[in-house]
Design a protein around this motif. Structure first.
Motif, short mmCIF file in Angstrom:
data_model
loop_
_atom_site.label_atom_id
_atom_site.label_comp_id
_atom_site.label_asym_id
_atom_site.label_seq_id
_atom_site.Cartn_x
_atom_site.Cartn_y
_atom_site.Cartn_z
N ILE A 21 0.82 -1.22 0.00
CA ILE A 21 0.00 0.00 0.00
C ILE A 21 0.86 1.27 0.00
O ILE A 21 0.46 2.27 -0.58
CB ILE A 21 -0.99 0.00 1.19
N MET A 41 0.34 4.72 -2.13
CA MET A 41 0.16 6.05 -1.53
C MET A 41 1.12 7.06 -2.15
O MET A 41 0.77 8.22 -2.37
CB MET A 41 0.39 5.97 -0.03
N SER A 58 -2.02 7.03 8.29
CA SER A 58 -2.82 6.81 7.08
C SER A 58 -3.90 7.88 6.95
O SER A 58 -4.14 8.41 5.87
CB SER A 58 -3.48 5.42 7.11
N PHE A 104 -8.99 5.69 -5.48
CA PHE A 104 -8.13 5.18 -4.39
C PHE A 104 -8.59 5.73 -3.06
O PHE A 104 -8.77 4.99 -2.09
CB PHE A 104 -6.68 5.59 -4.64
N PHE A 135 -9.84 3.37 -0.20
CA PHE A 135 -8.93 3.30 0.93
C PHE A 135 -9.63 3.73 2.22
O PHE A 135 -9.34 3.21 3.30
CB PHE A 135 -7.68 4.14 0.69
N TYR A 184 -10.12 -4.56 -0.09
CA TYR A 184 -10.25 -3.11 -0.23
C TYR A 184 -8.89 -2.43 -0.15
O TYR A 184 -8.62 -1.46 -0.86
CB TYR A 184 -11.19 -2.54 0.85
N VAL A 185 -8.00 -2.95 0.71
CA VAL A 185 -6.70 -2.31 0.84
C VAL A 185 -5.77 -2.77 -0.28
O VAL A 185 -5.15 -1.96 -0.96
CB VAL A 185 -6.08 -2.61 2.22
N SER A 188 -7.26 -0.49 -3.20
CA SER A 188 -6.34 0.64 -3.11
C SER A 188 -5.05 0.39 -3.88
O SER A 188 -4.65 1.21 -4.71
CB SER A 188 -6.03 0.92 -1.64
N GLY A 209 -3.86 2.39 -7.21
CA GLY A 209 -2.62 3.15 -7.25
C GLY A 209 -1.75 2.71 -8.41
O GLY A 209 -1.16 3.53 -9.12
#
Lengths: 335, 219, 547
Positions: free
Chosen positions: C263, C267, C331, C359, C363, C394-395, C399, C403
């Motif tokens: 993750i 980010m 986060s 995202f 997230f 989901y993560v 996400s 990304g």
């Protein structure tokens, strides 16, 4: 058959209300903050949409330290609320009440075996009275399983080689799922059962009727037989020729070990003392006890534990008619 | 690069020898960091079971040969000295000394592995190798077997690092003799020195943990 | 990568066209080409893992096991997890985008150790081959978590072969991380101080720390599992006096931080996208940069929240729950700063920005449900149910892949020198977002209802939500397929990309698209803070080199 709403599981134990209250609090918070952030995002997207191809954003001057501290601090405080509330619920779920009735659960690929206090057993079914706290002591005969009853919000791993415990007090009569929640091999999804919550009088009637039960076996008496047949009495005897700790009244007491530590004689300790006698040596005794590993089944170990739990200090139990009176906290439970 | 056996050139993507040296050194330290975590998993397992099976571990430890363990400790500390001298020779540009100290390190590494294989052979003869033939006279064979399982894992992984190190040493002899490493540019020798010291240090931890725990019980 | 060469303009030499031989690719030490090699590798394994996901969802459309026998189903979800985690998600952004961009972003000619970089790719491919062979040879039935003693004693699949594959691929990950850290420390261009680094680089720095320090622990653990299975001696099976919970501690000591390997780089991508498509300096640069490091460090202290109901002591559970709360804060800080970046920006909804907004949306849900799982009182109910499955998808899928796709769409013109069609790529982004949520939102409900994960058959009352989830998976599959099609199309037919199509800041945009062999004609010198957009109107910028 299962009184289910399509979006929410039935609430059938004292724990379920506590877990749900915390869940709704956090769900509400999550929805609130998500919507807030999304609303702000959408507002910015519209208000600050690009109007000319060569437009750029405005340069902001100054520092936003206060803002950063605020949006670091507020989540932190809220998270701490969640933590303490969650820990509170968890502590309650981990500590069975003193008067809880003792049941045993065995997991094996791929079935659940349950043993009632009187030693009767059933498979993939579990009849319990409503409103009575019930403590489960659980072990596995092969891999790791997990005993889960969603309607009770109850879940605990069931491990080979040791005991784990869980407890519940059912609040609503009905039938609910038992699932294995830890992947345990080919037929993992078939390791399911049904828990039948009954009115206490129905439960008593059900216990009295023999039909639904398997053969009785795991009783104190069968433990006593094992205690003799495995020659435990040779050393564990409440008289002056004892070469091993006296077991009367040992369960639940504090035992002083070689090396100065003490340990509470619970089920895991007694199990370890039978299967790995050298792991903890009671002060004042020689490490002479042989291991009973591979000689006893998991169920036989539980029978012995039941027997040892039943041994009262005043010499009421099997083979201890001549026992001298002794203090309950006498150091010694084992080899 | 194989076409020019002489002094190692500056790699194309670096601006200076200093940058190249600092990169190599940081890279080596990071590599050793991951090595520590790699052994760390075993050290953790050892700690857990030693705490749980204290008396069985002490008893099993007495079946290790303390004299051979001590001998190997001295041998490895000696090899740390010779590799340090090798790095110094490279730094001073003394080609012959470099080759000599590399050879000495190689020899000491060989002695260590020789002694280690004698120890392994003894364990094998005494049925102390975990598995179906494991025999242990003490009170709790399962727990003693856990000790020997960890003993073989930890010393085996250490020995594997020694073997890799010695293979690299053998490879280093030729370029060392040809003068590939100059006072300006001998990152490889320095990096290898760090590696060899690291392998020694692992042993410095293994020796007391495995050989000495039973001694204070006098058993 | 064929170039249309006309008589008047010979194509400028770049990293793609200077040598077309196979050897020039397989023996390359150019970080940009190695990134392309990784892209090919991970795309194959993403497709394989995705195919398995489709089969899993097809089986789960009905409560009975009517498509596959239980054993086959178990092998499908195990291999799905292993391929997606070890061979797609962990290398995805770092090994492709990170590999390509980090030297460009720091103004270097290459990574610090180009040969080790190539070695990393070979290790990855060898590890993947072992796993692939194990799949052809019957697969593995342990779940990707390898819990003992199931994996060491009871499972019948190719545990050893797969374990070897993961072990080898682990060292690929370690060496990539090592390379990044050294590059970021030692190879920065003149004037490029730590706090002038792009946030993408900060995120990869934090990720690399986890890769270097976490991965060896899973390596030794998997080695112990293999030995226990092979020699019947070991430290995890109670039969040998071992403790299976020790395995879980060692496993999650890596595998929880591994979530941050997946993750954190995403980010980093989002930070780049949000600032570029707002044409405004990112809000709270220092806070975002340091929050990445905070996540990497705190991430090592929270593994025990996977063991709340595993027989770990109540005290340990409480401590791990407490520490897990801390990791949620950085986060949240990132999300707030991204949102605030839009304030007084000049926002345009290009394709990469759509992924960035997507995202943030997924997230939020992934992160907040993660907080619920870290809360002891909720985890005892939803642990090991579909609630967990939904949360980590989901993560890690929502996400991390948002990304990844956002980053691919952002840097595609830089990597290939081609533009992709704008409209269809926006449609694809929306389809991915809708498909994803329809697939995984119902799984939260299933989880709270109590449906356990890894179930081949399930109670009939769970069917409605499962059907919805399977339907969503179809949409999601189409959403993932579209970019493959139009991105491949663009290689041949796409418009030629200028050096800086988005008017982005950052050194990678100051060199040509695609970049020349050693990245820059002249070593760049950095004189400004990152993301220094002018106030109100773009400068009629000096035309970038090579356009």
């Amino acid at each position: 058959m299962f009184p289910n709403s399509p979006v929410f599981p039935p609430q059938a134990s004292t724990l379920s209300h506590k877990v749900d209250a915390l869940f709704f609090f956090m769900l509400g918070g999550a929805i609130f903050f998500s919507l807030l952030i999304v609303a702000v995002l959408v507002f910015f997207l519209v208000k600050y949409r690009r109007r000319h191809p060569d437009e750029s954003g405005r340069v902001l001057t100054g520092h936003a330290t206060l803002l950063e501290i605020t949006w670091t601090g507020i989540p932190f405080v809220l998270l701490m609320v969640c933590f303490f509330w969650g820990a509170h619920v968890f502590f309650g779920a981990s500590r069975p009440p003193a008067d809880a009735a003792q049941y045993y659960v065995y997991g094996k690929q791929w079935m659940w075996k349950v043993e009632h206090p009187d030693g009767k057993r059933e498979i993939n079914a579990f009849h319990v009275p409503v409103g009575v706290p019930i403590k489960l002591t659980m072990t596995s005969e092969d891999v790791i399983h997990d005993f889960a009853v969603p309607a009770f919000r109850l879940k605990m791993d069931v491990l080979p080689g040791r005991y784990t415990t869980a407890w519940f007090k059912a609040t609503a009569v009905g039938q609910y799922h038992i699932f294995c929640d830890q992947y345990c091999g080919v037929e993992h999804s078939k390791m399911v059962g049904t828990i039948y919550v009954m009115e206490p009088q129905d439960y008593r009637a059900w216990v009295a009727g023999q039909g639904a039960f398997g053969p009785a076996g795991g009783t104190v008496a069968s433990g006593a037989e094992l205690f003799v047949s495995k020659a435990c009495t040779t050393c564990h005897r409440p008289d002056s020729s004892a070469r091993a700790p006296i077991l009367q009244g040992v369960f639940g007491s504090k035992v002083a070990l070689l090396g100065g530590q003490t340990v509470t004689a619970d089920e895991n300790y007694i199990r370890e003392s039978i299967l790995n006698p050298q792991a903890k040596i009671v002060q004042g005794y020689q490490p002479i006890m042989p291991t009973f590993k591979d000689q006893l089944s998991e169920e036989e170990v539980i029978q012995l534990i039941k027997y040892i739990k039943d041994l009262k200090p005043e010499g009421a139990a099997a083979g201890s008619a001549t026992a001298a009176p002794e203090a309950p906290a006498v150091p010694g439970s084992k080899s | 690069m194989a076409s020019e056996p002489k002094a190692a050139p500056l790699a194309h993507h670096f601006d200076s020898y200093l940058q190249q040296k600092e990169s190599a050194s940081l890279g080596m330290w990071l590599f050793l960091g991951q090595e520590i975590m790699f052994f760390g998993g075993l050290f953790l397992a050892y700690t857990v079971y030693r705490w749980r099976y204290a008396s069985a571990f002490a008893a099993a430890s007495n079946d290790l040969d303390l004299r051979l363990g001590l001998l190997n400790t001295v041998v490895l500390i000696g090899s740390s000295l010779t590799i340090a001298l090798a790095v110094r020779s490279a730094h001073l540009g003394k080609r012959k000394d470099l080759v000599g100290f590399l050879l000495a390190t190689l020899a000491l590494g060989g002695v260590f592995l020789g002694v280690k294989s004698i120890e392994y052979a003894q364990k094998f003869a005494h049925h102390l190798v975990p598995g179906p033939h494991f025999r242990f006279e003490g009170a709790d064979p399962t727990q003693a077997q856990m000790f020997f399982t960890l003993y073989f894992f930890m010393t085996g992984l250490h020995a594997l690092h020694m073997i890799v190190g010695m293979a690299i040493l053998v490879w280093m002899l030729r370029p060392a003799a040809q003068g590939r490493w100059t006072p300006d540019n001998h990152n490889f020798v320095e990096g290898f020195g760090l590696y060899w010291h690291f392998v020694d240090i692992i042993w410095i931890f293994l020796f007391p943990l495995l050989y000495l725990i039973g001694r204070h019980h006098g058993a | 990568m064929s170039e249309t060469v006309t008589a008047s303009e010979a194509p400028r030499e770049n990293y793609l066209n200077r040598d077309h031989s196979v050897a020039s690719w397989l023996l390359t030490r150019d970080h940009k080409r190695i990134a392309i090699l990784y892209l090919i590798g991970i795309s194959i394994f993403f497709a394989l893992g995705g195919l398995m996901a489709v089969l899993i969802r097809a089986e789960l459309a009905t409560p009975q096991g009517d498509l596959f026998p239980a054993d086959v189903y178990n092998r499908l979800f195990t291999m799905h997890g292993i391929l997606m985690i070890f061979f797609f998600l962990i290398p995805s952004i770092p090994a492709v985008l990170g590999n390509f961009l980090i030297p460009l972003m720091v103004g270097a000619k290459d990574l610090a150790f180009p040969r080790i970089n190539l070695l990393s790719w070979y290790l990855y491919m060898v590890g993947a081959s072992f796993t692939f062979v194990s799949m052809l040879w019957g697969g593995i039935d342990t779940g990707w978590t390898f819990y003992t003693p199931l994996s060491t004693t009871f499972a019948t699949g190719q545990v050893l072969l797969t374990a070897v594959g993961i072990f080898i691929a682990g060292f690929s990950s370690i060496l990539t991380g090592l390379n990044f850290i050294v590059t970021i420390h030692r190879m920065r261009a003149p004037g490029l101080t730590w706090f002038r680094l792009p946030l993408f680089v900060w995120a990869h720095y934090a990720t690399s720390i986890i890769q270097v320090l976490g991965t060896p622990v899973i390596a030794i653990t998997i080695l112990l599992v293999g030995a226990e299975r092979l020699f019947h001696i070991g430290v995890f099976d109670p039969k040998y006096g071992g403790d299976p919970v020790l395995f879980q501690h060692l496993f999650w000591f890596y595998s929880h931080p591994a979530v941050y390997i997946m993750i954190l780089p995403a980010m980093g991508v989002i930070s780049e996208l949000v600032t570029c498509f707002s044409r405004k300096k990112i809000f709270g640069y220092h806070f975002i940069a340091l929050s990445s490091l905070a996540i990497a460090v705190l991430g090592f202290l929270v593994w025990g929240h996977h063991l709340f109901i595993s027989g770990q002591s109540v005290v340990a559970g409480t401590i791990f729950s407490f520490l897990s709360m801390f990791v949620a804060v950085p986060s949240a800080v990132k999300v707030f700063n991204w949102t605030a970046t839009l304030y007084k920006g000049s926002v345009s909804l290009e394709t990469p920005m759509l992924y960035a907004l997507g995202f943030i949306g997924v997230f939020l849900i992934g992160g907040l449900t993660g907080v619920m799982l870290a809360t002891l009182g909720i985890d005892i109910h939803v642990h090991d149910t579909y609630f967990i499955v939904a949360h980590f998808h989901y993560v890690m899928v929502g996400s991390a892949i948002m990304g990844y796709l956002g980053g691919m769409h952002f840097w595609w013109p830089k990597i290939t020198g081609r533009l992709y069609p704008a409209f269809i790529s926006k449609v694809a982004a929306v389809v991915v977002f809708i498909g994803f949520n329809v697939t995984f939102l119902p799984q939260f409900i299933l989880g709270y209802l109590g449906m356990p994960r890894r179930y081949h058959t399930y109670a009939p009352e769970f069917q409605t939500w499962n059907v919805m989830s399977s339907a969503g998976a179809t949409v999601l599959g189409i959403g993932y397929l579209l970019p493959v099609l139009y991105l491949l199309w663009s290689l041949k037919y796409g418009e030629k990309a200028p050096a800086n199509p988005w008017h982005a800041t950052g050194l990678e945009w100051q060199t040509a698209s695609p970049p020349p062999l050693e990245n820059f004609e002249v070593t760049p010198v950095v004189t400004e803070d990152p993301y220094s957009y002018p106030d109100g109107t773009l400068r009629p910028k000096e035309v970038p080199v090579g356009v």
